[in-house]
Enzyme design. Structure first.
Site, PDB file in Angstrom:
ATOM      1  N   CYS A  94      -0.401  -0.417  -0.946  1.00  0.00           N
ATOM      2  CA  CYS A  94      -1.387  -0.855   0.050  1.00  0.00           C
ATOM      3  C   CYS A  94      -1.119  -0.369   1.463  1.00  0.00           C
ATOM      4  O   CYS A  94      -1.939   0.346   2.040  1.00  0.00           O
ATOM      5  CB  CYS A  94      -1.468  -2.382   0.045  1.00  0.00           C
ATOM      6  SG  CYS A  94      -2.213  -3.002  -1.460  1.00  0.00           S
ATOM      7  N   VAL A 150      -4.487  -6.384  -8.939  1.00  0.00           N
ATOM      8  CA  VAL A 150      -5.410  -7.342  -8.333  1.00  0.00           C
ATOM      9  C   VAL A 150      -6.400  -7.894  -9.358  1.00  0.00           C
ATOM     10  O   VAL A 150      -6.604  -9.109  -9.452  1.00  0.00           O
ATOM     11  CB  VAL A 150      -6.164  -6.685  -7.149  1.00  0.00           C
ATOM     12  CG1 VAL A 150      -7.342  -7.537  -6.705  1.00  0.00           C
ATOM     13  CG2 VAL A 150      -5.214  -6.471  -5.992  1.00  0.00           C
ATOM     14  N   THR A 164      -9.896  -2.880  -1.651  1.00  0.00           N
ATOM     15  CA  THR A 164      -9.863  -2.650  -0.206  1.00  0.00           C
ATOM     16  C   THR A 164     -10.689  -1.403   0.088  1.00  0.00           C
ATOM     17  O   THR A 164     -10.356  -0.310  -0.367  1.00  0.00           O
ATOM     18  CB  THR A 164      -8.405  -2.446   0.254  1.00  0.00           C
ATOM     19  OG1 THR A 164      -7.659  -3.592  -0.154  1.00  0.00           O
ATOM     20  CG2 THR A 164      -8.328  -2.276   1.763  1.00  0.00           C
TER      21      THR A 164
HETATM   22  N1  LIG Z   1      -1.766  -4.121  -5.417  1.00  0.00           N
HETATM   23  C1  LIG Z   1      -1.831  -4.944  -4.393  1.00  0.00           C
HETATM   24  O1  LIG Z   1      -0.843  -5.580  -4.017  1.00  0.00           O
HETATM   25  C2  LIG Z   1      -3.130  -5.150  -3.677  1.00  0.00           C
HETATM   26  C3  LIG Z   1      -3.281  -6.236  -2.797  1.00  0.00           C
HETATM   27  C4  LIG Z   1      -4.491  -6.420  -2.143  1.00  0.00           C
HETATM   28  C5  LIG Z   1      -5.537  -5.517  -2.330  1.00  0.00           C
HETATM   29  N2  LIG Z   1      -5.351  -4.450  -3.169  1.00  0.00           N
HETATM   30  C6  LIG Z   1      -6.477  -3.542  -3.363  1.00  0.00           C
HETATM   31  O2  LIG Z   1      -7.100  -3.860  -4.616  1.00  0.00           O
HETATM   32  C7  LIG Z   1      -7.579  -2.661  -5.266  1.00  0.00           C
HETATM   33  C8  LIG Z   1      -6.942  -2.553  -6.637  1.00  0.00           C
HETATM   34  O3  LIG Z   1      -5.537  -2.393  -6.471  1.00  0.00           O
HETATM   35  P1  LIG Z   1      -4.550  -2.498  -7.695  1.00  0.00           P
HETATM   36  O4  LIG Z   1      -3.166  -2.424  -7.149  1.00  0.00           O
HETATM   37  O5  LIG Z   1      -4.944  -3.628  -8.553  1.00  0.00           O
HETATM   38  O6  LIG Z   1      -4.894  -1.125  -8.448  1.00  0.00           O
HETATM   39  P2  LIG Z   1      -4.451  -0.665  -9.899  1.00  0.00           P
HETATM   40  O7  LIG Z   1      -4.375   0.811  -9.862  1.00  0.00           O
HETATM   41  O8  LIG Z   1      -3.285  -1.465 -10.362  1.00  0.00           O
HETATM   42  O9  LIG Z   1      -5.680  -1.117 -10.820  1.00  0.00           O
HETATM   43  C9  LIG Z   1      -6.932  -0.527 -10.766  1.00  0.00           C
HETATM   44  C10 LIG Z   1      -7.560  -0.632 -12.156  1.00  0.00           C
HETATM   45  O10 LIG Z   1      -8.910  -0.203 -12.087  1.00  0.00           O
HETATM   46  C11 LIG Z   1      -9.193   0.522 -13.268  1.00  0.00           C
HETATM   47  N3  LIG Z   1     -10.351   1.382 -13.042  1.00  0.00           N
HETATM   48  C12 LIG Z   1     -10.427   2.540 -12.323  1.00  0.00           C
HETATM   49  N4  LIG Z   1     -11.676   3.025 -12.371  1.00  0.00           N
HETATM   50  C13 LIG Z   1     -12.405   2.163 -13.119  1.00  0.00           C
HETATM   51  C14 LIG Z   1     -13.755   2.131 -13.530  1.00  0.00           C
HETATM   52  N5  LIG Z   1     -14.612   3.083 -13.153  1.00  0.00           N
HETATM   53  N6  LIG Z   1     -14.178   1.093 -14.303  1.00  0.00           N
HETATM   54  C15 LIG Z   1     -13.302   0.137 -14.683  1.00  0.00           C
HETATM   55  N7  LIG Z   1     -12.003   0.122 -14.343  1.00  0.00           N
HETATM   56  C16 LIG Z   1     -11.564   1.120 -13.562  1.00  0.00           C
HETATM   57  C17 LIG Z   1      -7.919   1.289 -13.533  1.00  0.00           C
HETATM   58  O11 LIG Z   1      -7.854   1.747 -14.884  1.00  0.00           O
HETATM   59  C18 LIG Z   1      -6.864   0.251 -13.188  1.00  0.00           C
HETATM   60  O12 LIG Z   1      -6.504  -0.532 -14.319  1.00  0.00           O
HETATM   61  C19 LIG Z   1      -7.236  -1.526  -4.320  1.00  0.00           C
HETATM   62  O13 LIG Z   1      -8.345  -1.271  -3.495  1.00  0.00           O
HETATM   63  C20 LIG Z   1      -6.092  -2.086  -3.481  1.00  0.00           C
HETATM   64  O14 LIG Z   1      -6.029  -1.493  -2.217  1.00  0.00           O
HETATM   65  C21 LIG Z   1      -4.187  -4.262  -3.846  1.00  0.00           C
END
Ligand SMILES: NC(=O)c1ccc[n+]([C@@H]2O[C@H](COP(=O)([O-])OP(=O)(O)OC[C@H]3O[C@@H](n4cnc5c(N)ncnc54)[C@H](O)[C@@H]3O)[C@@H](O)[C@H]2O)c1
Length: 435
Positions: free
Chosen positions: A258, A15, A121
């Site tokens: 998700c 995201v 989320t």
């Molecule tokens: N993947 C999807 O399709 C999708 C769609 C809609 C919403 N979301 C929501 O968006 C959010 C992120 O999902 P994602 O799939 O991108 O996750 P992800 O695990 O791919 O990415 C999360 C990133 O955050 C970084 N991170 C963690 N702690 C951190 C900190 N303290 N400081 C800086 N960076 C930090 C991690 O290193 C990682 O690169 C979640 O809440 C998810 O539910 C995801």
């Protein structure tokens, strides 16, 4: 609010990175921050650490507007900070907000007049809690808004740039306008809401989509009992505009980063607030059972699975992503191994090496090595290349040419013609209906 100030994005996962690159594409300067040094190093070399179609190219095209860093201090010029860190499930089923809280503390420690915009989320109530944490931490100038993200992996850029809607929840109307303003250039309805309502829209949307999937999977299971074809049933249902055609593909259940966690988190949220969300319990249970039905289908055809060789075609939770989180393949491979089967797998995105999520599974470099000598193949992920496979050649190298199509992806007539036995999900007693 300084319109010319760069946007900050904390978290460069599916995201965060897509948001950063797309905001840059819309003309904004963007500074992206992540604690993962390897990810930032890869991004600084101009490569994307994740696979998402079109992302690397769009990143290259907008390189002059994108900066990547591991330091919160480098976000100092940003007035608006998107937070897109992971919110995985905790053992209790509640969303684990430790990454979110850690980011909030870092931002609070630097103070100033800034707006945190939550893209992760998060459970309903998080915005209020973060706001009171900020006050307690003495960061009174840091404000908060919610801007949940609805993109789908595999189609993330299109979903970001052509969304069905943009939801902005704010405590202050001016902050809501500032967030909406960043989406200028995108043709979509912007829904302005309170923060809790925005948080709930995200959970309710994912829970509803998961419900549609479990619903059609139960219809499929009944179809198998009564001799109807769920593909045609879904088509007939979907033409009704009150129902719509989407998310009515029967299969082996939903997975990914998700749906499983968000449905569970909404159920927990309801429970924590004193409401028993009965429907969601069923949605979750149906989904868990659906993943195992494939094992039952294999047993019906092969008898004992001990010593049988089963090929899994596809491992990622859906095509066009490298994401394995909560993929149905993990449960399936584990069950088959427990039954004593030899499991070989192929996925275009997964390296042929030992994989911690698939202990004891041989991950092959191509489809043929996975199928060689197999007693059955299970199509787990609907990668396009499986649609183009030479199934007659596949049948020739399998010990028993049997395909269980966990996604109803390939045309049964083509498979039968190629000399394989075919079993789909919910196709009833015949393969004669056509949609
Ligand atoms: N993947 C999807 O399709 C999708 C769609 C809609 C919403 N979301 C929501 O968006 C959010 C992120 O999902 P994602 O799939 O991108 O996750 P992800 O695990 O791919 O990415 C999360 C990133 O955050 C970084 N991170 C963690 N702690 C951190 C900190 N303290 N400081 C800086 N960076 C930090 C991690 O290193 C990682 O690169 C979640 O809440 C998810 O539910 C995801």
């Amino acid at each position: 609010m300084h319109a010319e100030a760069p946007i900050g994005v904390v978290g460069t996962g599916y995201v965060g990175l897509v948001s950063a690159v797309c905001f840059a594409h819309l003309g904004h300067q963007v500074i992206s921050m992540d604690v993962d040094e390897a990810k930032i190093a890869t991004l600084n070399e101009g490569r994307t650490p994740i696979y998402e179609p079109g992302l690397e190219k769009l990143m290259e095209d907008n390189a002059s507007r994108l900066t990547f860093t591991t330091s919160h201090d480098d976000l100092a010029p940003c007035r608006i900070l998107f937070v897109a860190v992971d919110t995985p499930p905790s053992p209790s089923g509640d969303a684990d907000l430790s990454s979110v809280h850690s980011v909030v503390r870092e931002i609070a420690a630097r103070g100033g007049e800034r707006l945190i915009v939550m893209k992760s989320t998060v459970p309903v109530g998080t915005g209020h809690r973060v706001l009171s944490d900020l006050r307690a931490l003495g960061a009174g100038g840091v404000r908060y808004a919610a801007n949940p993200e609805f993109l789908r992996e595999g189609a993330a850029i299109q979903d970001f740039l052509e969304p069905d809607r943009v939801v902005v929840g704010a405590f202050d109307a001016e902050d809501g306008e500032a967030v909406a303003d960043l989406y200028r250039g995108i043709d979509a309805d912007v829904i302005h809401t309170s923060v809790p309502t925005a948080e709930m829209i995200k959970y309710a949307s994912n829970a509803f989509l998961a419900t549609k999937i479990s619903f059609i999977n139960e219809i499929a299971n009944v179809c198998e009992q009564v001799g109807a074809d769920v593909r045609v049933v879904a088509h007939g249902m979907g033409l009704d505009h009150r129902i719509g055609p989407h998310f009515l593909q029967a299969g082996i259940g939903y997975g990914g980063s998700c749906f499983p966690k968000d449905v569970q988190a909404l159920k927990q949220l309801a429970g924590n607030s004193g409401y028993h969300f009965q429907l969601l319990n069923a949605v979750i249970e149906v989904n868990a059972l659906q993943k195992r039905r494939v094992v039952g289908k294999l047993k019906q055809r092969l008898g004992r699975l001990h010593g049988r060789r089963v090929a899994l075609l596809g491992l990622t939770f859906k095509p066009n992503t490298d994401d394995l989180r909560e993929a149905a393949s993990i449960v399936l491979a584990g069950r088959l191994r427990d039954e004593g089967a030899e499991v070989r797998a192929y996925d275009p995105m997964i390296e042929p090496a030992e994989h911690p999520l698939f202990p004891g599974v041989t991950i092959c470099p191509d489809v043929s090595s996975a199928l060689e000598g197999a007693d059955a193949a299970v199509l787990v992920t609907e990668w396009a290349e499986f649609g183009r496979l030479d199934w007659a050649a596949a049948a020739a190298i399998m010990r028993r040419p049997l395909l269980v199509d966990g996604r109803n992806f390939v045309d049964p007539a083509v498979i039968l013609e190629a000399g394989l036995e075919y079993e789909g999900i919910g196709l009833g007693d015949g393969l004669s209906d056509h949609d």
